[in-house]
Design a protein around this motif. Structure first.
Motif: not given
Ligand SMILES: [Zn+2]
Ligand SMILES: [Zn+2]
Length: 1021
Positions: A4-5, A680-683, A773-784, A787-797
Motif C-alpha cells: 500500500i505504501y 479520506y473522509a476522516d480528514l 516534500l509535501a506532495e511526495h509524502l501526500w502521494r505515499n500516505l494519502v493519494a496512494g 480511495e477518493g483522495a485527490p492525486e495532488s495535495i494541491f488539489l485537496a483544498s
C-alpha cells in the motif's frame, strides 16, 4: 499482497524527490487542473513585480519568487481564481550596461558608432536569453506561473500605455522641462534621479584642498576655502560666508571662520555680514570662463562651521545647492564638463580631461601659483552610479520632470489606505512621499521607452499619446517603424498640432520605473475597448509571449491588486512609480496589501558579492540544498530583519525536516505491516471510532495547527506558519507517537486513524512552503493509500479551521511542561532518564493533575504529588530592576525582611515592612527539602524529584538499560519488527531474571537464559 505504501529511506533525498515531483506535475498537468478547478472561484488578484531580464535566477530573486508562490498556492488551495502572470523588465540601463560590457563599448559615442539598430538587437537578445534562464530557474524553484503568457515591459503595448499616461500628465500641466543641477553618471552620460540614489553611497577617499583666494580690495589678504572636488574650482564664481559667524584674519592675511580655529589668534575679527561683497581673484581666472566672472563674497545661512574653513566655494554649474544660490544671487553658471564628464575646450589646458584626471593637474597648478594652503585626503560617503559604480558628479542639465506638488497629498491618502506588512514600510513610503521631489523621467540613453515629446520652435510641446496618433500625424518614416523604439522612432517626424511645422522627437528615453509602474494598467487592459487575443505581445515582445491584451471590464475585475510583494528598496522604486501612475490615472492605490522584506546577506551577516566569493549561485543551491530547503529558509525569516542565507542554515533545516519525515516513516512502516487503509473522509469528520484521550488531544492539536497556519498566512507572515508547524511536529513526534508507540505494534485502529489525520493535515498546511516534500509524502500516505483522495495535495483544498478544544490543549501543554521540568531536574542531578525514581512533587500545575499516570510513566516515577501553590521551601527575593527605582534606600530592609521570613502573602502580592510587592517586583526561589531532592522551575510551575535510590529502583534501572540494549542489538542485526528472539545473559545479570517476563515482552523474546559469556547475546528464534 501488493504494497500500500512505499517505505521511506532514513533521510530524504531532497533533490531527487523534487525532480521527480516536477516531472509528475508536468506529466499530469496538475497546475492546469488546479487553475481549471478554481476558474469559477472568487478572484484574488496578485500583480507580479517584473524581474530584470539581464541574468539567470539568483538566490536573492528566488526569495521574492518563493513568497509569491507560497501565497498563490495558499490562495489556490482556498479556491481563489488567479492570473499567475509573470513579468520581465526589459529596458533601461541594467540591460544596456550589460550589453556594453559584452561588446567592450565604453562610451555613448562607441554605442552610436556600433549602430543603434544592432545595439537594440543585442539588448533584445539579452532579454530573450535571460527570460528563458529565469523561467527555467523559477520552475525548478517550484514556482507555478502562467509561463509563456508573461508580460515584457518592452512590448509596444506597454510603451503605448506609458505614452497615454504621459499625455494625461501633460494635459494636467504637470510635465515640464527643468533646467537644474542633477546627479550625473559621466560614464553612462545621463542624469540619475533621486529614487535611484538612495543606497548607492560608498566610502571613498577624495582630495581635501585648502585654497587661498586673494582679495582684490585688501592687498596682502585672502579668503581660504575648502573643497573635496578639485575639478569644480575652475567653475567657481563666489565664496559664501555665514553672516552671523565671526571671521578672523590670521597674521599672514588669511581669512577663516574664527570658531573653526579656537587655538589661533587673529589680527582682526569681523562678522560674516561685514565680509559680503568683497571681491576676490578666482582660483582659475587665467582660464577664459573664470576670467570673465566677477567673484565676490555672498551670504548663506547654511554655511557649516563643523568642517572646512567656514568659507564655502560656490560653483553653481557643479552642485545642487550652489545652483539654487545662483538663482537667489544672480550668479553666472559655469558648466565645465560635458555629458561624459570631460572638460570643454574653453578650459584650455584642462580640455578633454575627466574630472578625476583633472584633479592632479589642478592641484599641481595651484601649488605652482602658491595658492594651495594644504592638500590631503578626506574620507566620506559619496554616491556612485548604481549600474556601473562610477562616482557621480553634478551637472546642470535639461531634464523632463513630472511635477508632484498637485498629487502629493492624494498619493499620501491613497497610501494610508494600503495595508503594509511590516507596518513601518508604510511609514517609510509616507516619508518618501512627503519628501519626494519632482520625478525626473528622462535619460539620455538608447534602449528604453521613447519619450513621446516633440517640442516645436513655435513654443508648443506636442505629446503623442498612442501609436494611432503617431501614425495619424507622422510626416514619414512609418514604413521602417519596426518597434516603438530608437533608432526607428527617431525617423518618424510629426506635424506640430499648433503651427503645422515638422517636429522631431527629443532623443531622451524614459526612466525604467515608468515601464514597471504602468503594469497594473497595460497588462490588465485598462480602457481597452475590446479583448485582443495575444494582443499584448507587440513590438520587441512579439514572439516571446502569447499574453492577451484584455479589455476594460477585465481590468475592473482585477484592479487593484489584492496583494503585491517585493523587497524594501522597492518602496521608492516600483511601489512608488505604480502608486504615482495609479493615482494619476484612477485617484487610488494600485494595491490593497503589500508584503515587504529586508535584505539578504550571507550566513555570517555580510553582503554577498561575486568578487568576495560568498555569492551563492541558485543552481548550486538547488543541487546542494534543494528547493524546499531554500524555500523554508526564505519563509522562516521575519520580514523586518535581514535574511542570513547559506548552506550552514540549510543543513540545520534539513535536520529539522527529519522530524516530520521520521514521523511519516514510522506511520508507513506500521501501517504497511497492518495493511491499514485510511479513510479520506476522516480528514473532514475525524476518525469514526472510539478514541482515547491522547487521540482526542492530537486531533485538537491538529485543529490548532490548522488555525495557527491559517492566521499566519492570512497575516502574510510565513515565519509564523513555520513556527506553528515546528511546534506541532514536536508535539506529534515527541508526545503522541512516543506515548502511543505500543499501540502501533499491535493493530489499534484509533491510533492509526488519528496519526494519519494529523500527518495529512500537517502536510496540507505546510505544502505552500515545501511543495515538493509535501506532495511526495501526500502521494505515499494519502493519494496512494485511500480511495477518493485527490492525486495532488494541491488539489485537496485548504483544511477548514475548526473550533478548538482549548481546555484539553491547555491540559496537555501543561503536562508537557511538567515532564520537561522533570527531565531538567534529572539532568541537573545527573540521574539518567531510564532510572526509575520513588517520588516527585509538582507545584502550580493544576490542569496537569488529572494526567498523573502519564506524568508518572513519562518521568518513571512511582508516586507524584500535586500541590496547589508553592507552600513550603520557597524563598522570596526582591526583583531589583523593578523594585530598586521604587524603593531606593529602603531596599536593604525589604530584602532582609524577606530573607528572615517576615512577610505575609496576600493573594499574589507580598506584604513586607508596610510595602505591598506585586508579582513583578519579587522573585521566587524554590529550594528542595534536602540534598537528595532536586528542583527545576519555569515560571509558576516547579517539579521536585527525590533522587534517592534503593535496591529495587536500582534493579529496575538495570532492567530498562538491558531492554534498551537488546532492542538496539535487534536493529543492528537487521531483524524485522515482528521477528522473535532468544536472549542469553552473562551470569552477573542473573538477578535480572526476576523480571524475565517484562524483558521478554519488551524485546519479543521467547527464551531468556544465562551462561558464562561476558556480554548479552541474542539470536533469531
Ligand atoms: Zn553609470
Ligand atoms: Zn509648432
Amino acid at each position: 499482497m501488493a504494497r500500500i505504501y512505499t517505505p521511506l529511506p532514513s533521510v530524504p533525498d531532497h533533490v531527487a524527490l523534487e525532480l521527480d515531483v516536477l516531472e509528475w506535475w508536468e506529466r499530469e498537468g496538475v497546475f492546469d487542473a488546479l487553475r481549471e478547478r478554481n476558474r469559477s472561484g472568487p478572484i484574488w488578484s496578485f500583480v507580479d513585480g517584473p524581474v530584470t531580464a539581464n541574468k539567470a535566477l539568483a538566490v536573492h530573486t528566488a526569495w521574492g519568487r518563493t513568497l509569491k508562490d507560497v501565497f498563490q498556492r495558499y490562495k489556490a488551495m482556498r479556491g481563489f481564481h488567479q492570473r499567475y502572470q509573470n513579468g520581465f523588465d526589459c529596458q533601461g540601463l541594467w540591460i544596456e550596461v550589460g550589453v556594453e560590457r559584452e561588446l567592450g563599448l565604453n562610451s555613448k559615442r562607441e554605442i552610436e558608432d556600433y549602430g543603434l539598430e544592432e545595439f537594440a538587437a543585442k539588448c533584445r537578445d539579452v532579454v530573450v536569453k535571460s527570460s528563458q534562464e529565469l523561467t527555467r530557474g523559477s520552475k525548478r524553484l517550484g514556482m507555478w506561473m502562467d509561463w509563456g503568457n508573461d508580460y515584457f515591459t518592452f512590448s509596444d503595448t506597454n510603451i503605448e500605455y506609458i505614452w497615454r499616461f504621459l499625455s494625461i500628465v501633460h494635459e494636467r500641466g504637470w510635465l515640464y522641462l527643468g533646467h537644474r543641477s542633477t546627479e550625473w553618471c559621466p560614464r553612462c552620460g545621463t542624469s540619475i534621479s533621486a529614487h535611484e540614489l538612495a543606497g548607492s553611497y560608498v566610502d571613498r577617499a577624495d582630495p581635501s584642498l585648502f585654497v587661498r583666494l586673494p582679495l582684490l580690495d585688501r592687498p596682502g589678504e585672502s579668503l581660504v576655502i575648502w573643497t573635496t572636488t578639485p575639478w569644480t574650482l575652475p567653475a567657481n564664481v563666489a565664496a559664501a560666508v555665514n553672516p552671523d559667524a565671526d571671521y578672523g584674519r590670521r597674521l599672514n592675511g588669511e581669512w577663516v571662520a574664527a570658531p573653526r580655529y579656537p587655538d589661533e589668534s587673529f589680527d582682526e575679527v569681523l562678522r560674516g555680514a561685514e565680509l559680503l561683497g568683497w571681491r576676490y581673484e578666482g582660483p582659475f581666472d587665467q582660464l577664459a570662463p573664470g576670467g570673465s566672472v566677477e567673484h565676490r563674497v555672498i551670504p548663506w545661512d547654511e554655511v557649516s562651521l563643523d568642517e572646512g574653513t567656514g568659507i564655502v566655494h560656490i560653483a553653481p554649474g557643479c552642485g545642487g545647492e550652489d545652483f539654487e544660490l545662483s538663482r537667489v544671487h544672480e550668479l553666472p553658471v559655469l558648466m565645465p564638463v560635458d555629458e561624459s564628464g570631460r572638460f570643454y575646450d574653453e578650459y584650455g589646458w584642462l580640455h578633454g580631461l575627466s574630472t578625476v584626471e583633472a584633479s592632479e593637474q589642478i592641484i599641481g597648478n595651484l601649488e605652482e601659483r602658491n595658492r594651495l594652503v594644504e592638500a590631503g585626503l578626506y574620507e566620506h560617503r559619496y554616491p556612485e552610479c548604481w549600474r556601473c559604480h562610477t562616482p557621480l558628479i553634478f551637472r546642470i542639465a535639461d531634464d523632463w520632470f513630472i511635477s508632484v506638488a498637485d498629487i502629493r497629498e492624494q498619493m499620501r491618502e491613497a497610501n494610508a489606505k494600503v495595508e503594509w506588512v511590516p507596518d513601518y514600510f508604510g511609514k517609510r513610503m509616507d516619508d518618501w512621499l512627503v519628501n519626494m521631489g519632482d520625478w525626473n523621467i528622462s535619460r539620455r540613453r538608447y534602449y528604453g521607452l521613447p519619450l513621446p515629446f516633440y517640442p516645436c520652435s513655435c513654443g508648443h510641446l506636442n505629446v503623442i499619446g498612442s501609436r494611432e496618433e503617431l501614425e495619424e500625424r507622422a510626416l514619414g518614416g512609418l514604413d521602417q517603424l519596426q518597434e516603438l523604439r530608437r533608432p526607428w522612432i527617431d525617423r518618424v517626424p510629426v506635424r506640430c498640432e499648433s503651427c503645422g511645422e515638422e517636429v522631431t522627437r527629443i532623443p531622451e528615453v524614459g526612466d525604467v520605473w515608468l515601464d514597471a509602474g504602468i503594469v497594473p494598467f497595460s497588462t490588465l487592459g485598462w480602457q481597452n475597448p475590446e479583448w485582443k487575443e495575444h494582443g499584448y505581445a507587440t513590438g520587441a515582445a512579439a514572439g516571446l509571449t502569447k499574453a492577451d491584451l484584455p479589455d476594460h471590464a477585465y481590468w475592473e475585475q482585477w484592479f487593484p491588486a489584492d496583494w503585491v510583494t517585493e523587497m524594501r528598496e522597492q518602496i521608492r522604486l516600483w511601489f512608488y512609480s505604480q502608486l504615482l501612475m495609479s493615482v494619476v490615472l484612477t485617484g487610488s492605490a494600485p494595491f490593497r496589501r503589500v508584503l515587504g522584506y529586508e535584505k539578504m546577506l550571507d550566513e555570517r551577516g555580510q553582503e554577498m558579492h561575486g568578487s568576495w566569493g560568498n555569492m551563492i549561485d541558485a543552481e548550486d543551491a538547488f543541487a546542494r540544498m534543494g528547493a524546499d530547503v531554500m524555500r523554508w529558509q526564505y519563509c522562516a525569516q521575519p520580514p523586518n530583519q535581514n535574511l542570513l542565507f547559506g548552506f550552514g542554515p540549510a543543513e540545520e533545516i534539513k535536520r529539522r525536516l527529519l522530524t516530520i519525515w521520521n514521523s511519516a516513516s514510522f506511520f508507513v512502516q506500521y501501517a504497511e505491516i497492518e495493511g491499514f487503509r485510511p479513510t479520506y473522509a476522516d480528514l473532514e469528520r475525524g476518525p469514526g471510532c472510539e478514541l482515547r484521550p491522547l487521540d482526542r488531544w492530537l486531533l485538537a492539536r491538529t485543529d490548532k495547527l490548522v488555525a495557527e497556519a491559517t492566521d499566519a498566512l492570512e497575516a502574510t507572515l510565513t515565519f509564523q506558519l513555520i513556527g506553528a508547524f515546528e511546534r506541532f511536529v514536536d508535539d506529534l513526534s515527541n508526545w503522541y507517537i512516543r506515548r502511543s508507540r505500543r499501540r502501533f505494534y499491535s493493530f489499534d485502529e484509533a491510533a492509526f486513524r488519528t496519526l494519519w489525520v494529523a500527518l495529512a493535515q500537517a502536510l496540507r498546511v505546510i505544502a505552500p512552503v515545501v511543495p515538493f516534500l509535501a506532495e511526495h509524502l501526500w502521494r505515499n500516505l494519502v493519494a496512494g493509500a485511500c480511495e477518493g483522495a485527490p492525486e495532488s495535495i494541491f488539489l485537496a483544498s485548504w483544511p477548514e479551521p475548526r473550533e478548538l478544544d482549548e481546555a484539553l490543549l491547555a491540559e496537555i501543554a501543561e503536562v508537557r511542561r511538567v515532564v520537561e521540568l522533570g527531565r531538567q531536574a534529572r539532568a541537573q542531578a545527573q540521574v539518567k532518564h531510564r532510572q526509575p525514581l520513588r517520588r516527585a512533587v509538582v507545584y502550580g500545575a493544576t490542569l496537569a493533575a488529572v494526567h498523573e499516570d502519564e506524568i508518572r510513566e513519562e518521568l518513571r516515577i512511582r508516586e507524584v504529588r500535586f500541590e496547589e501553590g508553592a507552600v513550603a521551601r520557597v524563598r522570596f527575593k526582591p526583583n531589583l530592576p523593578a523594585l530598586g527605582p521604587r524603593l531606593g534606600p529602603n531596599l536593604p530592609a525589604i530584602r532582609a525582611a524577606l530573607e528572615e521570613g517576615r512577610y505575609e502573602v496576600d493573594g499574589a502580592d507580598l506584604l513586607v515592612e508596610g510595602e505591598r510587592l506585586t508579582p513583578a517586583e519579587y522573585l521566587v526561589e524554590r529550594q528542595p527539602v534536602s540534598e537528595d531532592w532536586i528542583v527545576a522551575a519555569d515560571g509558576d510551575i516547579s517539579v521536585e524529584l527525590d533522587t534517592t535510590l534503593d535496591p529495587e529502583l536500582e534493579i529496575e534501572g538495570r532492567v530498562l538499560d538491558l531492554i534498551h540494549k537488546l532492542n538496539t542489538m535487534r536493529k543492528e542485526q537487521g531483524l524485522a519488527l515482528t521477528d522473535r528472539i532468544t536472549v542469553t545473559l552473562p551470569e552477573r545479570d542473573a538477578d535480572l531474571l526476576a523480571h524475565a517476563d517484562w524483558i521478554k515482552d519488551e524485546v519479543l523474546a521467547l527464551e531468556i537464559e544465562t551462561d558464562g559469556g561476558t556480554e548479552p547475546r541474542i539470536a533469531k528464534a
